[in-house]
Design a protein around this motif. Structure first.
Motif, mmCIF file in Angstrom:
data_model
loop_
_atom_site.group_PDB
_atom_site.id
_atom_site.type_symbol
_atom_site.label_atom_id
_atom_site.label_comp_id
_atom_site.label_asym_id
_atom_site.label_seq_id
_atom_site.Cartn_x
_atom_site.Cartn_y
_atom_site.Cartn_z
ATOM 1 N N ILE A 200 0.822 -1.205 0.000
ATOM 2 C CA ILE A 200 0.000 0.000 0.000
ATOM 3 C C ILE A 200 0.857 1.256 0.000
ATOM 4 C CG2 ILE A 200 -1.620 1.325 1.432
ATOM 5 C CD1 ILE A 200 -2.794 -1.437 2.308
ATOM 6 N N GLN A 201 1.969 1.205 0.732
ATOM 7 C CA GLN A 201 2.866 2.356 0.818
ATOM 8 C C GLN A 201 3.970 2.327 -0.240
ATOM 9 O OE1 GLN A 201 2.144 4.889 2.572
ATOM 10 N NE2 GLN A 201 0.526 3.981 3.818
ATOM 11 N N GLY A 202 3.914 1.366 -1.153
ATOM 12 C CA GLY A 202 4.879 1.312 -2.241
ATOM 13 C C GLY A 202 6.313 1.158 -1.789
ATOM 14 N N ALA A 203 6.521 0.412 -0.681
ATOM 15 C CA ALA A 203 7.863 0.142 -0.142
ATOM 16 C C ALA A 203 8.599 1.415 0.256
ATOM 17 C CB ALA A 203 8.695 -0.675 -1.135
ATOM 18 N N ARG A 204 7.879 2.491 0.507
ATOM 19 C CA ARG A 204 8.498 3.721 1.023
ATOM 20 C C ARG A 204 8.663 3.551 2.532
ATOM 21 N NH1 ARG A 204 4.650 8.187 0.092
ATOM 22 N NH2 ARG A 204 3.188 6.514 0.646
ATOM 23 N N CYS A 205 9.866 3.355 2.952
ATOM 24 C CA CYS A 205 10.102 2.912 4.327
ATOM 25 C C CYS A 205 9.587 3.895 5.380
ATOM 26 C CB CYS A 205 11.589 2.627 4.526
ATOM 27 S SG CYS A 205 12.152 1.154 3.618
ATOM 28 N N TRP A 224 4.807 -5.396 12.203
ATOM 29 C CA TRP A 224 6.221 -5.323 11.825
ATOM 30 C C TRP A 224 6.718 -6.660 11.275
ATOM 31 C CZ3 TRP A 224 8.563 -1.234 10.509
ATOM 32 C CH2 TRP A 224 8.380 -0.019 11.156
ATOM 33 N N SER A 225 6.238 -7.742 11.825
ATOM 34 C CA SER A 225 6.625 -9.059 11.312
ATOM 35 C C SER A 225 6.210 -9.195 9.847
ATOM 36 C CB SER A 225 5.979 -10.162 12.147
ATOM 37 O OG SER A 225 6.269 -11.434 11.606
ATOM 38 N N GLY A 226 4.980 -8.759 9.539
ATOM 39 C CA GLY A 226 4.516 -8.813 8.159
ATOM 40 C C GLY A 226 5.314 -7.906 7.249
ATOM 41 N N VAL A 227 5.677 -6.735 7.742
ATOM 42 C CA VAL A 227 6.509 -5.818 6.952
ATOM 43 C C VAL A 227 7.843 -6.475 6.606
ATOM 44 C CG1 VAL A 227 7.827 -3.660 7.040
ATOM 45 C CG2 VAL A 227 5.448 -3.706 7.834
ATOM 46 N N GLY A 228 8.479 -7.112 7.587
ATOM 47 C CA GLY A 228 9.760 -7.763 7.344
ATOM 48 C C GLY A 228 9.656 -8.871 6.318
ATOM 49 N N LEU A 229 8.576 -9.636 6.386
ATOM 50 C CA LEU A 229 8.392 -10.724 5.426
ATOM 51 C C LEU A 229 8.229 -10.168 4.014
ATOM 52 C CD1 LEU A 229 6.246 -13.877 6.111
ATOM 53 C CD2 LEU A 229 6.488 -12.923 3.818
ATOM 54 N N ALA A 230 7.392 -9.133 3.865
ATOM 55 C CA ALA A 230 7.152 -8.568 2.541
ATOM 56 C C ALA A 230 8.395 -7.905 1.977
ATOM 57 C CB ALA A 230 6.006 -7.557 2.609
ATOM 58 N N ALA A 231 9.146 -7.214 2.831
ATOM 59 C CA ALA A 231 10.336 -6.502 2.361
ATOM 60 C C ALA A 231 11.353 -7.461 1.768
ATOM 61 C CB ALA A 231 10.960 -5.717 3.507
ATOM 62 N N VAL A 232 11.479 -8.650 2.363
ATOM 63 C CA VAL A 232 12.448 -9.633 1.870
ATOM 64 C C VAL A 232 11.898 -10.392 0.675
ATOM 65 C CG1 VAL A 232 13.701 -11.751 2.442
ATOM 66 C CG2 VAL A 232 13.631 -9.856 4.074
ATOM 67 N N PHE A 233 10.665 -10.841 0.756
ATOM 68 C CA PHE A 233 10.159 -11.697 -0.319
ATOM 69 C C PHE A 233 9.826 -10.893 -1.572
ATOM 70 C CE2 PHE A 233 8.146 -15.005 -2.578
ATOM 71 C CZ PHE A 233 8.540 -16.195 -1.996
ATOM 72 N N ALA A 234 9.158 -9.749 -1.404
ATOM 73 C CA ALA A 234 8.735 -8.979 -2.567
ATOM 74 C C ALA A 234 9.757 -7.941 -2.998
ATOM 75 C CB ALA A 234 7.399 -8.295 -2.274
ATOM 76 N N GLY A 235 10.583 -7.448 -2.071
ATOM 77 C CA GLY A 235 11.584 -6.446 -2.411
ATOM 78 C C GLY A 235 10.988 -5.056 -2.538
ATOM 79 N N GLY A 236 11.809 -4.130 -3.049
ATOM 80 C CA GLY A 236 11.330 -2.784 -3.287
ATOM 81 C C GLY A 236 12.111 -1.691 -2.586
ATOM 82 N N ALA A 241 17.911 1.851 3.437
ATOM 83 C CA ALA A 241 16.560 2.247 3.829
ATOM 84 C C ALA A 241 15.945 1.198 4.753
ATOM 85 C CB ALA A 241 15.685 2.434 2.592
ATOM 86 N N LEU A 242 16.221 -0.073 4.491
ATOM 87 C CA LEU A 242 15.702 -1.138 5.350
ATOM 88 C C LEU A 242 16.349 -1.105 6.727
ATOM 89 C CD1 LEU A 242 15.499 -4.093 2.804
ATOM 90 C CD2 LEU A 242 13.585 -2.883 3.855
ATOM 91 N N SER A 243 17.623 -0.797 6.771
ATOM 92 C CA SER A 243 18.299 -0.687 8.068
ATOM 93 C C SER A 243 17.675 0.433 8.902
ATOM 94 C CB SER A 243 19.790 -0.435 7.864
ATOM 95 O OG SER A 243 20.405 -1.531 7.204
ATOM 96 N N ALA A 244 17.351 1.545 8.252
ATOM 97 C CA ALA A 244 16.690 2.642 8.950
ATOM 98 C C ALA A 244 15.292 2.240 9.398
ATOM 99 C CB ALA A 244 16.623 3.869 8.036
#
Length: 324
Positions: A200-205, A224-236, A241-244
């Motif tokens: 929904i947020q277009g991977a804008r961290c 947050w758990s769901g965010v972490g899963l999506a960030a790794v599996f789907a990318g973007g 930015a992910l570290s932040a």
């Protein structure tokens, strides 16, 4: 066997249009982000898989089409096919073992996403039919523990397609006795909502962090758990930015890392780890995908309830403890 006419009717009634899954069509705030087009390819692959699953008269027909999808997106296509087979299995007439046949056969490497596909079907089926949607997979070591991903998928689907209710108004899911744990159902649902926030947020961290912060505090860890899963599996998003973003999660950081580990496990199990998944899991966990998948295996638990806690949550908690 479900005939051609009912299959066509079901496909017409249940399949979202490509315009309906694209971010602009949904009015998502992340529709103009640099990652939007790449992320939109995910639901588009799901739709293709669903249509093929609804059309297929035999498993080999669906498999032939699914295997033509790019390896990075193939699991999502299997997700859609599993959704279709689950819907077809739930109908009163004909056979009811399509989902089992798919998940024990060509869909086995995509077990984790196939469960999510079951959840997508649940979003389109009345609750009385849910009791029959989970196939028996005796030969799969992740069954039934990982079937909580179906509830995750259910939450993702509702948040993605009914955003005003589940994201803007932040309604909570009504409990359901999945694997005998109705109290855990809303938590697994929220894990799916967290994944949806990434899209929904277009991977804008920064925007993702703000969206999570808008939910009641007691729900944020699962988001947050769901965010972490999506960030790794789907990318973007890039590693810095992910570290932040991980720092933004603060005390819930281990939850985000746990989601990243599950995504890495799913990618490794599928046999293909794209570069964006490798980079993202390193940013969120400090380890590569294979090492993260090994960590997941080390904390796996026997199916069932452990002191009243679902095995799935015991598994997740073990991984979180590593990051504390």
């Amino acid at each position: 066997m479900l005939g051609a006419v009912p299959r066509a009717v079901g496909r017409a009634l249940l399949t979202p249009s490509l315009a309906d899954v694209r971010f602009a069509g949904r009015g998502f705030p992340g529709r103009d982000s640099p990652a939007a087009r790449g992320l939109e390819a995910v639901p588009e692959a799901v739709i293709c898989g669903f249509e093929w699953g609804m059309e297929a008269r035999h498993l080999w027909e669906a498999e032939h089409r699914l295997e033509t999808v790019d390896a990075a997106l193939r699991g999502f296509a299997y997700e859609g096919a599993t959704m279709a087979f689950t819907v077809r299995d739930a109908l009163p007439a004909g056979r009811s073992d399509r989902t089992r046949e798919l998940m024990l056969g060509p869909g086995r490497p995509h077990t984790f996403l196939a469960y999510i596909g079951i959840g997508f079907a649940m979003a389109r089926l009345p609750r009385p039919l849910w009791k029959g949607v989970l196939p028996e997979l005796a030969d799969n070591p992740y069954h039934p523990t990982m079937s909580w991903l179906a509830v995750d998928g259910y939450g993702f689907d509702l948040a993605y397609f009914h955003t005003e209710r589940w994201v803007d108004r932040k309604e909570t899911a009504r409990p359901y006795p999945w694997l005998g744990s109705p109290d855990y159902f809303p938590r697994a649902f929220d894990q799916g909502v967290g994944r949806a926030l990434w899209f929904i947020q277009g991977a804008r961290c920064d925007a993702v962090a703000e969206a999570v912060a808008g939910f009641p505090e007691e729900r944020r860890a699962d988001l947050w758990s769901g965010v972490g899963l999506a960030a790794v599996f789907a990318g973007g998003a890039a590693g810095d930015a992910l570290s932040a973003l991980l720092r933004s999660a603060d005390a819930a950081g281990p939850h985000m890392a746990q989601g990243a580990v599950f995504a890495a496990k799913a990618r490794v199990f599928s046999g293909f780890v794209p570069d964006h998944s490798e980079d993202a899991v390193r940013a969120l966990t400090g380890m590569g995908a294979v090492e993260a998948a090994r960590l997941a295996d080390e904390h796996a638990v026997e199916p069932g309830r452990h002191g009243g806690v679902p095995a799935y949550e015991v598994w997740r908690a073990g991984i979180r403890a590593h990051f504390r």
